[in-house]
Write a protein that holds these residues in place. Structure first.
Motif, PDB file in Angstrom:
ATOM      1  N   UNK A  31       6.354  -2.632  16.674  1.00  0.00           N
ATOM      2  CA  UNK A  31       4.902  -2.513  16.491  1.00  0.00           C
ATOM      3  C   UNK A  31       4.496  -1.972  15.122  1.00  0.00           C
ATOM      4  N   UNK A  32       5.457  -1.420  14.361  1.00  0.00           N
ATOM      5  CA  UNK A  32       5.098  -0.934  13.014  1.00  0.00           C
ATOM      6  C   UNK A  32       4.814  -2.087  12.052  1.00  0.00           C
ATOM      7  N   UNK A  33       5.341  -3.268  12.339  1.00  0.00           N
ATOM      8  CA  UNK A  33       5.199  -4.395  11.400  1.00  0.00           C
ATOM      9  C   UNK A  33       3.743  -4.825  11.264  1.00  0.00           C
ATOM     10  N   UNK A  34       3.347  -5.113  10.017  1.00  0.00           N
ATOM     11  CA  UNK A  34       1.983  -5.631   9.808  1.00  0.00           C
ATOM     12  C   UNK A  34       1.964  -6.928   9.006  1.00  0.00           C
ATOM     13  N   UNK A  35       3.080  -7.225   8.318  1.00  0.00           N
ATOM     14  CA  UNK A  35       3.118  -8.424   7.478  1.00  0.00           C
ATOM     15  C   UNK A  35       4.550  -8.964   7.419  1.00  0.00           C
ATOM     16  N   UNK A  36       4.679 -10.289   7.536  1.00  0.00           N
ATOM     17  CA  UNK A  36       6.008 -10.910   7.487  1.00  0.00           C
ATOM     18  C   UNK A  36       6.053 -11.911   6.344  1.00  0.00           C
ATOM     19  N   UNK A  37       7.252 -12.105   5.799  1.00  0.00           N
ATOM     20  CA  UNK A  37       7.394 -13.105   4.743  1.00  0.00           C
ATOM     21  C   UNK A  37       8.672 -13.904   4.910  1.00  0.00           C
TER      22      UNK A  37
ATOM     23  N   UNK B 218      13.707   1.972  13.680  1.00  0.00           N
ATOM     24  CA  UNK B 218      14.142   3.291  13.213  1.00  0.00           C
ATOM     25  C   UNK B 218      13.347   3.796  12.012  1.00  0.00           C
ATOM     26  N   UNK B 219      13.080   2.887  11.053  1.00  0.00           N
ATOM     27  CA  UNK B 219      12.426   3.337   9.823  1.00  0.00           C
ATOM     28  C   UNK B 219      10.932   2.978   9.772  1.00  0.00           C
ATOM     29  N   UNK B 220      10.439   2.372  10.839  1.00  0.00           N
ATOM     30  CA  UNK B 220       9.011   2.029  10.880  1.00  0.00           C
ATOM     31  C   UNK B 220       8.616   1.034   9.814  1.00  0.00           C
ATOM     32  N   UNK B 221       9.423  -0.020   9.667  1.00  0.00           N
ATOM     33  CA  UNK B 221       9.147  -1.030   8.637  1.00  0.00           C
ATOM     34  C   UNK B 221       7.783  -1.685   8.897  1.00  0.00           C
ATOM     35  N   UNK B 222       6.987  -1.823   7.835  1.00  0.00           N
ATOM     36  CA  UNK B 222       5.665  -2.442   7.988  1.00  0.00           C
ATOM     37  C   UNK B 222       5.610  -3.855   7.386  1.00  0.00           C
ATOM     38  N   UNK B 223       6.397  -4.072   6.307  1.00  0.00           N
ATOM     39  CA  UNK B 223       6.417  -5.399   5.663  1.00  0.00           C
ATOM     40  C   UNK B 223       7.865  -5.877   5.675  1.00  0.00           C
TER      41      UNK B 223
ATOM     42  N   UNK C 248       0.869  -1.179   0.000  1.00  0.00           N
ATOM     43  CA  UNK C 248       0.000   0.000   0.000  1.00  0.00           C
ATOM     44  C   UNK C 248       0.903   1.225   0.000  1.00  0.00           C
ATOM     45  N   UNK C 249       0.309   2.377  -0.313  1.00  0.00           N
ATOM     46  CA  UNK C 249       1.154   3.558  -0.495  1.00  0.00           C
ATOM     47  C   UNK C 249       1.890   4.001   0.767  1.00  0.00           C
ATOM     48  N   UNK C 250       1.352   3.690   1.948  1.00  0.00           N
ATOM     49  CA  UNK C 250       2.054   4.146   3.149  1.00  0.00           C
ATOM     50  C   UNK C 250       2.922   3.054   3.785  1.00  0.00           C
ATOM     51  N   UNK C 251       3.169   1.981   3.051  1.00  0.00           N
ATOM     52  CA  UNK C 251       4.010   0.915   3.604  1.00  0.00           C
ATOM     53  C   UNK C 251       5.489   1.277   3.551  1.00  0.00           C
ATOM     54  N   UNK C 252       6.242   0.723   4.515  1.00  0.00           N
ATOM     55  CA  UNK C 252       7.708   0.754   4.445  1.00  0.00           C
ATOM     56  C   UNK C 252       8.119  -0.715   4.388  1.00  0.00           C
TER      57      UNK C 252
ATOM     58  N   UNK D 276       6.370 -10.913  14.865  1.00  0.00           N
ATOM     59  CA  UNK D 276       5.042 -10.482  14.412  1.00  0.00           C
ATOM     60  C   UNK D 276       4.081 -10.132  15.534  1.00  0.00           C
ATOM     61  N   UNK D 277       4.528 -10.288  16.789  1.00  0.00           N
ATOM     62  CA  UNK D 277       3.662  -9.946  17.916  1.00  0.00           C
ATOM     63  C   UNK D 277       2.310 -10.648  17.844  1.00  0.00           C
ATOM     64  N   UNK D 278       2.281 -11.824  17.249  1.00  0.00           N
ATOM     65  CA  UNK D 278       1.070 -12.647  17.083  1.00  0.00           C
ATOM     66  C   UNK D 278      -0.025 -11.931  16.297  1.00  0.00           C
ATOM     67  N   UNK D 279       0.350 -10.829  15.626  1.00  0.00           N
ATOM     68  CA  UNK D 279      -0.702 -10.121  14.882  1.00  0.00           C
ATOM     69  C   UNK D 279      -0.435 -10.098  13.374  1.00  0.00           C
ATOM     70  N   UNK D 280       0.820 -10.349  12.961  1.00  0.00           N
ATOM     71  CA  UNK D 280       1.142 -10.208  11.536  1.00  0.00           C
ATOM     72  C   UNK D 280       0.969 -11.523  10.787  1.00  0.00           C
ATOM     73  N   UNK D 281       0.226 -11.540   9.691  1.00  0.00           N
ATOM     74  CA  UNK D 281       0.219 -12.746   8.865  1.00  0.00           C
ATOM     75  C   UNK D 281       1.643 -13.038   8.363  1.00  0.00           C
ATOM     76  N   UNK D 282       1.920 -14.330   8.143  1.00  0.00           N
ATOM     77  CA  UNK D 282       3.221 -14.707   7.568  1.00  0.00           C
ATOM     78  C   UNK D 282       2.974 -15.303   6.192  1.00  0.00           C
ATOM     79  N   UNK D 283       3.664 -14.770   5.178  1.00  0.00           N
ATOM     80  CA  UNK D 283       3.586 -15.399   3.861  1.00  0.00           C
ATOM     81  C   UNK D 283       4.871 -16.193   3.609  1.00  0.00           C
TER      82      UNK D 283
END
Ligand code: PRX
Length: 652
Positions: free
Chosen positions: A384-390, A354-359, A302-306, A409-416
């Motif tokens: 806590x910035x992470x939302x998705x892991x691969x 530091x960079x607020x990585x989301x994926x 998404x456009x606001x992802x890091x 993933x703090x038990x909240x991020x889907x893993x691909x």
């Protein structure tokens, strides 16, 4: 994420994305996935045309697919410049001043390139290449550290229609020679060095050593990453030039000319089951469509992802998921030069914070190394910035998956868990993060347009939980087009088992729900820390040492690396073996191939177990290193004493 069932590490544990994640994701439900997958298989041309349309084409194609097995042409008649989709288009779609690459060097300095700045740099370097006489289809080798210039160099090649071949910076001078000879590169782009684990990797020096053996390279362009103090280099007059000096002499304006959709984009070498690496050839339109669409749906960019992919640009993961796919999606990405454990195992998590990585996309081998290093590293950082892991590169063991899920993933991020190959160009089997129920250890279901199946020797599809060969039954846009200069090997390697069907070389099974569980390579290719390594390559490196008469190399399970390299060596008559010699042989392999290929263990043996017709019985060696014993039929073995001797050595 919902909580798992109570049972321990079994297939029963199912994790589903949270409602909140699904709501915002591109693919929100399994019904949507199934509908789109069905359409993509039944009408691949229609499905992929929709994806390709989102890229920048200068001329539209007349036919989506031309398939004469085993040769595919995608978007026939279409013309595009890959670089335009990755860079230029973002100058007019609102992303011009958005960060494209946030780079951090291993020593800690950082630099951000917006899409506008990236465009300027790429145009400028394209003009450098043109000034050096590089023409469309010329091969250009790139041997660089993880700096933005590596990406700029790749994009500039693509922009002028030259074919890049990136060599991983950990490969040795000898490996460079083999690849140069194969692709006949006209120019090399390198750096004075790169930082790795606090030291400097002497990249330019390795290039110099390679060019003593391969003399047809006309130009070497050297990016100054380190500077004279840290990495003094010798420049050969008439051949070697500094990137910054050449760049200062040419303009930063360059109009992107369109190339045919099937124009070659790059050659990337990978290991096969012979000693000679295969130059996998990818072309423009289909490859870009595949990497673009997988980033969009699997990483749900998404456009606001890091976004941060920790791979090196020297591997296919870096090509598809650092350079082409993410940039075509206009995402902001983090790029890091150095090692995960420098100065300690907290470095990755520092960068995420530091960079607020989301994926975040990494390899199981790295996860296992983090587990070993201790939980305090991630626990003391804000993730806590992470939302998705691969993950990518090898099967992920359920324990590592669970640790990743909980601690990162703090038990909240889907893993691909993404299965694919250098040859496939883009991810082929993977969960879609907004809908696919995941279970630790399975890459789950095929991506759109991927007709994956598991076949037995006769070509029949196997039943649930039965093992077989993983195949892809229909062509897909990002598939390899050939092995550079070796059509026969292309056909023999991938298309020989079943007519018109791609054989991946991996074993797999499907569970009752249709999930794919990849069990590993079926050929003589090892997977060491997520990197492919042919046993034949290591064997020929060993045999190139003057004391070695013969060798056999097999893999064995390794706690961190996934597979370790075990070598059995017979020395020439009259040579005395010792620990020092084993060390010398390890270093020799490192010198010939690169550090990743160094055997973990070397066993000297007066003879290798062979059949009466002289074939080395690798099956026995594999079994021996895995279990300490051999079972099954050994009646064909010529000399039974060899096995008994090796067994005794391994026990020790
Ligand atoms: O054996 C499979 C394994 O890595 C091989 C491809 O290696 P390479 O071309 O170097 O590309 C690595 C990055 C895409 C495959 O044949 N592999 C890759 N991903 C997975 C995997 N095995 C299991 N699960 C995966 N997710």
């Amino acid at each position: 994420m919902s909580q798992p069932n109570k049972s321990s590490l079994t297939e029963e544990r199912i994790f589903k994305p949270s409602k909140d994640f699904s709501k915002k994701a591109r693919i929100k439900s399994m019904a949507q996935y199934k509908r789109m997958h069905k359409e993509s298989i039944e009408k691949p041309g229609v499905f992929w045309a929709k994806e390709a349309k989102e890229l920048a084409w200068q001329k539209k194609w007349t036919k989506a697919l031309d398939w004469k097995a085993p040769y595919a042409k995608w978007f026939v008649g279409g013309k595009l410049n890959v670089c335009e989709s990755c860079v230029d288009q973002h100058l007019t779609n609102g992303r011009a001043n958005k960060a494209a690459i946030i780079w951090e060097g291993e020593p800690g300095e950082n630099r951000t390139l917006t899409y506008r700045q990236l465009h300027r740099e790429v145009c400028n370097f394209s003009n450098v290449l043109l000034a050096k006489g590089i023409k469309p289809k010329d091969r250009v080798m790139i041997y660089m550290p993880m700096t933005p210039e590596a990406v700029i160099a790749m994009l500039a090649c693509a922009r002028i229609g030259a074919v890049h071949s990136v060599i991983f910076g950990g490969f040795s001078a000898e490996s460079i020679v083999d690849r140069l000879e194969d692709c006949q590169a006209k120019a090399i782009i390198t750096s004075d060095g790169g930082y790795r684990r606090g030291g400097v990797v002497p990249l330019k020096k390795n290039v110099d050593d390679a060019l003593k053996k391969y003399k047809a390279v006309e130009t070497v362009i050297v990016h100054q990453r380190i500077g004279k103090e840290g990495a003094p280099v010798k420049m050969k007059r008439g051949r070697d030039v500094w990137w910054h000096e050449e760049a200062a002499q040419v303009s930063s304006k360059h109009e992107a000319k369109a190339f045919d959709s099937e124009h070659p984009l790059f050659i990337l070498y990978t290991s096969g089951s012979t000693g000679k690496p295969k130059g996998i050839l990818h072309t423009c339109g289909g490859y870009l469509t595949g990497t673009y669409a997988t980033c969009k749906y699997i990483f749900d960019m998404q456009d606001d992802d890091v976004y941060w992919c920790t791979a090196d640009v020297g591997w296919i993961t870096g090509h598809s998921y650092i350079t082409y796919g993410p940039l075509a999606n206009g995402v902001t990405q983090v790029m890091y030069e150095g090692a995960p454990n420098f100065p300690d195992f907290g470095r990755f998590w520092d960068l995420v914070e530091k960079y607020g990585v989301t994926i975040f996309y990494t390899a199981p081998t790295a996860i296992r190394a983090f587990i070993k290093a201790g939980d305090h590293f991630p626990e003391s950082r804000d993730l806590s910035s992470l939302r998705l892991l691969g993950t990518v590169g090898e099967p992920i063991n359920p324990e590592a998956w669970m640790w990743y899920h909980r601690k990162i993933g703090g038990e909240r991020c889907p893993i691909v868990d993404t299965w694919w190959q250098t040859e496939t160009g883009a991810i082929m089997i993977s969960p879609l993060p907004g809908c696919t129920p995941t279970t630790p250890g399975t890459a789950t279901l095929p991506f759109f347009g991927v007709d994956a199946a598991i076949l037995d020797e006769t070509g029949q599809e196997v039943g649930p939980n039965e093992g077989g060969k993983l195949v892809i039954r229909k062509p897909w846009p990002s598939m390899l087009r050939t092995i550079y200069g070796d059509k026969k090997r292309y056909r023999d390697t991938y298309w020989n088992d079943y007519a018109g069907i791609y054989t991946a070389g991996d074993g797999a099974r499907r569970d009752k729900k249709g999930n794919f569980w990849i069990t590993g390579r079926l050929d003589d290719v090892l997977n060491v820390s997520g990197h492919r390594l042919g046993t034949a390559e290591v064997e020929s490196a060993l045999v190139s040492h003057k004391v070695v008469a013969e060798s056999a190399v097999v893999g064995r399970p390794h706690e961190i690396k996934g597979q370790g390299v075990v070598a059995f060596v017979t020395v020439k008559a009259g040579v005395k073996t010792s620990d020092a010699m084993a060390k010398e042989l390890r270093n020799h392999v490192g010198h010939v191939i690169g550090a990743i290929a160094k055997p973990d263990e070397i066993y000297f043996t007066p003879a290798l177990p062979k059949t009466r017709s002289g074939k080395i019985m690798r099956r026995l060696l594999k079994e021996l290193v895995a279990t300490g014993k051999v079972s099954g039929n050994i009646t064909t073995l010529e000399d039974h004493k060899v096995i008994a001797d090796l067994q005794a050595q391994l026990k020790k």
